[in-house]
Design a protein around this motif. Structure first.
Motif, mmCIF file in Angstrom:
data_model
loop_
_atom_site.group_PDB
_atom_site.id
_atom_site.type_symbol
_atom_site.label_atom_id
_atom_site.label_comp_id
_atom_site.label_asym_id
_atom_site.label_seq_id
_atom_site.Cartn_x
_atom_site.Cartn_y
_atom_site.Cartn_z
ATOM 1 N N ALA A 96 0.922 -1.330 -0.113
ATOM 2 C CA ALA A 96 0.169 0.038 0.042
ATOM 3 C C ALA A 96 0.742 1.305 -0.010
ATOM 4 O O ALA A 96 0.680 2.265 -0.573
ATOM 5 N N ARG A 119 3.705 1.436 -1.403
ATOM 6 C CA ARG A 119 4.329 1.477 -2.829
ATOM 7 C C ARG A 119 3.474 1.960 -3.847
ATOM 8 O O ARG A 119 3.856 2.227 -4.877
ATOM 9 N N THR A 120 2.099 2.135 -3.586
ATOM 10 C CA THR A 120 1.229 2.572 -4.784
ATOM 11 C C THR A 120 1.490 3.966 -4.953
ATOM 12 O O THR A 120 1.981 4.652 -4.176
ATOM 13 N N SER A 121 1.145 4.266 -6.051
ATOM 14 C CA SER A 121 1.285 5.808 -6.520
ATOM 15 C C SER A 121 0.437 6.730 -6.050
ATOM 16 O O SER A 121 -0.480 6.364 -5.659
#
Length: 475
Positions: free
Chosen positions: A286, A288-290
């Protein structure tokens, strides 16, 4: 002459109560001089006769505390820490304005600096003191006074925070600084003469920065009293204060000992959160999401703040599970800048001596109060032991030479550097040595053969490496 808030002889009722309480607890025991047996004993002797437990429960970060001791032994000891008469000899060593000494005076509620340029000339300094009524602010007096060095060094061990000091020498009928508050916890030791103090209710509790407050804003003093030799005053950061030397008193000398600058939970979180985010993002996709498209260009980010709140809760969950919140810079800054133990003329602890450690030897860690254990991930499969800057008291000559103080830094896959004035020293071991190093750090003594390593050769090599760097001694 500074405006007075009341009679000099009056002491605030709360201060009187505090002093009486301290005297009642140990009425039979007059305050003693400092005890340097341990950091705990030093602090206990500093605030004697009050118990540290009571001090931290009722006063630390909460309200001022005054000890009016009327003890000749305490007064004589305090006076030995620094005196006006010391200035002449110290000026002959090459002191400089700004770096070592400031001359200032409070004029119409503002600080007026009377510094000259370059090197301090004693006769000029005396003239500014006598004729211009300037206060002498002497920076870092522990460089020249061994007892102050020892006090600060032990207090740094006790608090686990940097401790600083300044000496203030103010002529009669004068005030050096306008009303202000500081960003440090303050201990005032009155060395010679008398000082009239006024304390005011904080406008910023536990302040994070120094600030001058105009007299028309601070109201009436909450406490007002006279400090005499041997007296001690404590007040929390944010406490507004001003002090002057009364007429009829030749001068006042006190030392301000301060600690806990930038040492709050907020400071620690600013230091540790980046590492927590980095570690959590390795395991939690979570993080590491953009971020949303054009988030950095938006003014209204209400929707994104909800997402950020959710991610912060995930960080909190990760912290609860790992129970690992590591300092990135605060610990290193403390190790770099703290005072080493004052060894005087004892050079034996500076170089390896005595028996070489063998497999049957019993060893112990030296300078335990100056040993710090930390684990920080950066590289792979190594443990580092580093040495911070080394100094010590140079005796009556007042020079400071290399002495011994050590920080044991255990780095899980990290080489943690500690800057020295000209170079960086360090030992690096495989990560498999971590448990053995913890044994040495946590035990009063330990047998080399009992170290948690596979082979006797590794055990001897570890002990020898530490002995060579004076980190251990053979019992």
């Amino acid at each position: 002459m500074p405006k007075k808030g009341g009679k000099h002889a009056e002491v605030g009722k709360e201060m009187q109560t505090q002093c009486k309480r301290a005297k009642v607890e140990e009425a039979a025991c007059s305050p003693s001089v400092m005890s340097f047996e341990s950091p705990d004993s030093l602090f206990s002797s500093l605030i004697s006769p009050m118990k540290p437990e009571l001090f931290f429960r009722e006063y630390w970060e909460q309200k001022p505390l005054l000890f009016q001791r009327n003890d000749p032994l305490q007064a004589a000891y305090y006076q030995s820490l620094f005196q006006l008469s010391d200035l002449k000899e110290l000026c002959s060593r090459g002191l400089y304005y700004g770096r070592d000494i400031n001359i200032c005076r409070c004029v119409n509620g503002k600080k007026k600096v009377l510094n000259k340029e370059g090197k301090v000339n004693y006769m000029q300094l005396k003239k500014d003191f006598d004729q211009k009524k300037g206060t002498v602010q002497f920076h870092q007096p522990q460089r020249f006074k061994e007892e102050l060095w020892k006090i600060q060094e032990k207090l740094e061990c006790y608090f686990g925070s940097l401790v600083g000091s300044n000496v203030y020498i103010t002529p009669q009928g004068s005030q050096g600084l306008p009303p202000h508050y500081d960003d440090v916890e303050v201990f005032i030791l009155q060395l010679e003469g008398e000082k009239h103090w006024r304390l005011y209710k904080p406008t910023v509790h536990l302040a994070r920065e120094y600030n001058v407050e105009p007299e028309d804003r601070i109201g009436s003093p909450t406490h007002e009293f006279i400090l005499k030799p041997g007296d001690l005053l404590y007040f929390p950061r944010g406490t507004i204060h001003q002090a002057d030397t009364p007429l009829g008193i030749s001068c006042s000398t006190h030392v301000t000992i301060s600690t806990y600058q930038n040492n709050s939970w907020g400071d620690f979180l600013l230091d540790a959160i980046p590492g927590l985010v980095f570690d959590t993002a390795k395991e939690d996709v979570a993080l590491r999401t953009s971020i949303p498209r054009q988030l950095l260009m938006q003014v209204d980010v209400a929707d994104s703040t909800k997402k950020l709140s959710s991610l912060l809760r995930r960080l909190a969950d990760h912290l609860e599970n790992t129970r690992d919140l590591r300092s990135a810079d605060m610990k290193k800054d403390f190790i770099r800048n703290r005072l080493p133990p004052c060894l005087g003329c004892d050079a034996d602890a500076l170089t390896p001596g005595g028996k070489l450690p063998k497999i049957d030897s019993r060893i112990r860690l030296q300078f335990r109060d100056h040993t710090v254990l930390t684990v920080e991930p950066e590289q792979q499969n190594s443990v580092s032991i580093m040495k911070p800057p080394l100094y010590a008291c140079g005796g009556n000559a007042g020079r400071w030479s290399v002495r011994a103080v050590w920080a044991l830094l255990l780095a899980e896959g990290a080489f943690i550097f500690i800057s020295l004035p000209q170079q960086t020293h360090g030992l690096r071991f495989p990560l498999s040595y971590l448990d053995a190093l913890k044994q040495i750090w946590s035990s009063s003594t330990v047998n080399v053969k009992e170290l948690n390593l596979i082979s006797d050769e590794e055990k001897e090599n570890l002990a020898l490496s530490l002995w060579t760097e004076c980190l251990i001694e053979v019992i």
